[in-house]
Design a protein around this motif. Structure first.
Motif, short mmCIF file in Angstrom:
data_model
loop_
_atom_site.label_atom_id
_atom_site.label_comp_id
_atom_site.label_asym_id
_atom_site.label_seq_id
_atom_site.Cartn_x
_atom_site.Cartn_y
_atom_site.Cartn_z
N ALA A 182 0.84 -1.21 0.00
CA ALA A 182 0.00 0.00 0.00
C ALA A 182 0.87 1.26 0.00
CB ALA A 182 -0.94 -0.01 1.20
N VAL A 183 2.00 1.22 0.69
CA VAL A 183 2.91 2.37 0.72
C VAL A 183 3.50 2.61 -0.67
CG1 VAL A 183 5.13 3.18 1.63
CG2 VAL A 183 3.43 2.20 3.18
N TRP A 184 3.89 1.53 -1.35
CA TRP A 184 4.40 1.66 -2.73
C TRP A 184 3.36 2.31 -3.63
CZ3 TRP A 184 9.07 1.48 -4.71
CH2 TRP A 184 10.06 0.73 -4.10
N VAL A 185 2.15 1.80 -3.57
CA VAL A 185 1.09 2.32 -4.43
C VAL A 185 0.81 3.78 -4.11
CG1 VAL A 185 -1.36 2.12 -5.01
CG2 VAL A 185 0.06 0.07 -4.87
N ARG A 186 0.62 4.08 -2.84
CA ARG A 186 0.29 5.44 -2.44
C ARG A 186 1.43 6.40 -2.77
NH1 ARG A 186 -3.37 9.19 -2.35
NH2 ARG A 186 -2.75 10.86 -0.97
N GLY A 187 2.66 6.00 -2.50
CA GLY A 187 3.81 6.84 -2.79
C GLY A 187 3.91 7.18 -4.26
N THR A 188 3.67 6.19 -5.10
CA THR A 188 3.72 6.41 -6.54
C THR A 188 2.58 7.32 -7.01
OG1 THR A 188 4.72 4.22 -6.79
CG2 THR A 188 3.81 5.22 -8.77
N ILE A 189 1.39 7.08 -6.49
CA ILE A 189 0.23 7.91 -6.85
C ILE A 189 0.45 9.36 -6.43
CG2 ILE A 189 -2.20 8.37 -6.28
CD1 ILE A 189 -2.60 5.30 -6.27
N VAL A 190 1.01 9.56 -5.26
CA VAL A 190 1.22 10.92 -4.77
C VAL A 190 2.22 11.67 -5.65
CG1 VAL A 190 2.11 12.30 -2.84
CG2 VAL A 190 0.52 10.44 -2.40
N VAL A 191 3.30 11.00 -6.05
CA VAL A 191 4.27 11.67 -6.94
C VAL A 191 3.60 12.01 -8.27
CG1 VAL A 191 6.41 11.37 -8.26
CG2 VAL A 191 6.33 10.72 -5.85
N ALA A 192 2.85 11.07 -8.82
CA ALA A 192 2.18 11.32 -10.11
C ALA A 192 1.18 12.47 -9.97
CB ALA A 192 1.46 10.05 -10.58
N GLY A 232 -4.44 1.48 10.82
CA GLY A 232 -3.70 0.29 10.40
C GLY A 232 -3.40 0.14 8.92
N ALA A 233 -3.98 0.94 8.05
CA ALA A 233 -3.76 0.74 6.62
C ALA A 233 -2.37 1.16 6.19
CB ALA A 233 -4.81 1.51 5.82
N PHE A 234 -1.80 2.15 6.86
CA PHE A 234 -0.48 2.66 6.52
C PHE A 234 0.35 2.81 7.78
CE2 PHE A 234 -3.18 4.03 3.06
CZ PHE A 234 -2.39 3.77 1.93
N PRO A 235 1.69 2.66 7.66
CA PRO A 235 2.53 2.86 8.84
C PRO A 235 2.49 4.32 9.30
CG PRO A 235 3.87 2.32 6.88
CD PRO A 235 2.42 2.25 6.49
N VAL A 236 2.84 4.54 10.55
CA VAL A 236 2.78 5.88 11.14
C VAL A 236 3.64 6.87 10.36
CG1 VAL A 236 3.31 7.22 13.22
CG2 VAL A 236 2.22 4.99 13.43
N TRP A 237 4.80 6.44 9.88
CA TRP A 237 5.67 7.38 9.16
C TRP A 237 4.99 7.88 7.88
CZ3 TRP A 237 7.57 7.19 4.24
CH2 TRP A 237 7.52 5.97 3.57
N MET A 238 4.23 7.00 7.23
CA MET A 238 3.54 7.39 5.99
C MET A 238 2.40 8.35 6.30
SD MET A 238 3.58 7.02 2.75
CE MET A 238 2.74 6.72 1.23
N LYS A 239 1.72 8.13 7.42
CA LYS A 239 0.65 9.05 7.82
C LYS A 239 1.23 10.43 8.13
CE LYS A 239 -2.55 5.59 9.45
NZ LYS A 239 -3.75 5.44 10.23
N ALA A 240 2.41 10.46 8.77
CA ALA A 240 3.06 11.74 9.07
C ALA A 240 3.46 12.43 7.77
CB ALA A 240 4.28 11.52 9.96
#
Length: 150
Positions: A62-72, A114-122
């Motif tokens: 989920a972090v990979w997907v979200r990170g990629t979507i956010v950059v795009a 729980g869907a994303f780690p705390v660092w990703m939420k920050a």
């Protein structure tokens, strides 16, 4: 015939005179700075994801997907801001839509347990700050009146 004229004026770019007004220039400078901040944070996050890729607790699918979507989305938002600053009404409309959707998506990610780690939420909160300011700016009275079809 009036409908055709109305459609044509809605897609016509904003005049150079209005775009070069000092308030317009300042507003678009702020817009580009906010989008640039959002893009910068997003790219740094993707770099962090790559560096932490072997830590399955920190970097989930989920972090990979979200990170990629956010950059795009940040790149698309930046391109829309550039085109809007040049007078494109359609780019301005897209800019308003993208910022609103991304603010809602970020709020959902932060709120979901729980869907994303705390660092990703920050990180999403850090992305949300310039996006909220950007959404307020592009939906403000001045830019709406600048891009209103005349």
């Amino acid at each position: 015939m009036n409908a055709a004229r109305s459609s044509q004026s809605a897609s016509a770019p904003v005049s150079a005179e209005r775009l070069n007004h000092p308030r317009s220039l300042a507003t678009f400078r702020s817009t580009k700075l906010l989008v640039g901040g959002y893009l910068g944070i997003s790219v740094l996050t993707l770099v962090a994801i790559v560096l932490l890729r072997n830590d399955s607790a920190a970097v989930t699918p989920a972090v990979w997907v979200r990170g990629t979507i956010v950059v795009a989305s940040a790149l698309l938002t930046y391109l829309c801001a550039i085109r809007a600053a040049r007078g494109s009404r359609s780019a301005y409309r897209r800019l308003r839509i993208i910022t609103g959707v991304m603010v809602v998506a970020i709020a959902a990610i932060i709120a979901l347990p729980g869907a994303f780690p705390v660092w990703m939420k920050a990180e999403q909160a850090a992305c949300g700050a310039p996006l909220i300011a950007l959404a307020a700016l592009v939906n403000g009275k001045y830019l709406r009146s600048l891009f209103a079809a005349k």
